[in-house]
Design an enzyme around this catalytic site. Structure first.
Site: not given
Ligand code: 5GP
Ligand code: ZN
Length: 142
Positions: A4, A30, A92, A99
């Site tokens: 994860c 992000d 989404g 988060h």
């Molecule tokens: P979700 O669509 O799951 O709500 O958004 C996940 C968010 O996590 C996305 O905006 C994506 O850019 C961010 N994200 C995914 N992997 C990483 C990472 O390795 N580092 C950071 N800082 N953000 C991440």
């Molecule tokens: Zn986790």
């Protein structure tokens, strides 16, 4: 949880731009920001969905969320934000570690509001939906 990405960020095994931290939460930028200052607030423990996060962390969550909003607000000179959770795949959620998105908004940034996420109004009227919800509530209390 193994594999994860947010657990790895929480355990500092993967680098991120951390802007706030408390005993149970971390806030970092992000990696694909939708606006300047777009940040993510995560519990350090792995919970997949928002409703799995223990209720007793509510006060700490609210404190760090407010602190982050005020900090970003000052640093990036805006008072406006969209705050929210993509809770589950149909909503989404891509990363399966709960988060909370903190998305600063700016004049003429061409973004929408929460209302632009979906338009899927119910076929039933409001009172029918209300009765379904209250029935479940009453059953769970009895
Ligand atoms: P979700 O669509 O799951 O709500 O958004 C996940 C968010 O996590 C996305 O905006 C994506 O850019 C961010 N994200 C995914 N992997 C990483 C990472 O390795 N580092 C950071 N800082 N953000 C991440
Ligand atoms: Zn986790």
């Amino acid at each position: 949880m193994e594999d994860c990405i947010f657990c790895k960020i929480a355990h500092k095994e993967v680098e991120s731009y951390i802007i706030e931290e408390s005993d149970n939460f971390l806030v970092f930028l992000d990696i694909h920001p939708h606006s300047p200052g777009h940040s993510l607030l995560i519990p350090k423990t792995h919970y997949e969905k928002f409703e799995e996060v223990p209720e007793n962390l509510g006060e700490e969550f609210l404190k760090i969320a407010r602190r982050s909003v005020l900090l970003i607000s000052k640093a990036l000179n805006t008072k406006d934000f969209n705050l929210g959770i993509n809770d589950g795949p149909f909503a989404g959620q891509a990363v399966k570690h709960a988060h909370f998105h903190i998305i600063p908004r700016f004049p003429n940034d061409k973004g929408g509001s929460m209302h632009s996420i979906v338009y899927n109004p119910p076929k039933e009227d409001l009172s029918t939906i209300y009765k379904r919800i209250i029935k479940v509530k009453n059953e769970s209390q009895s």
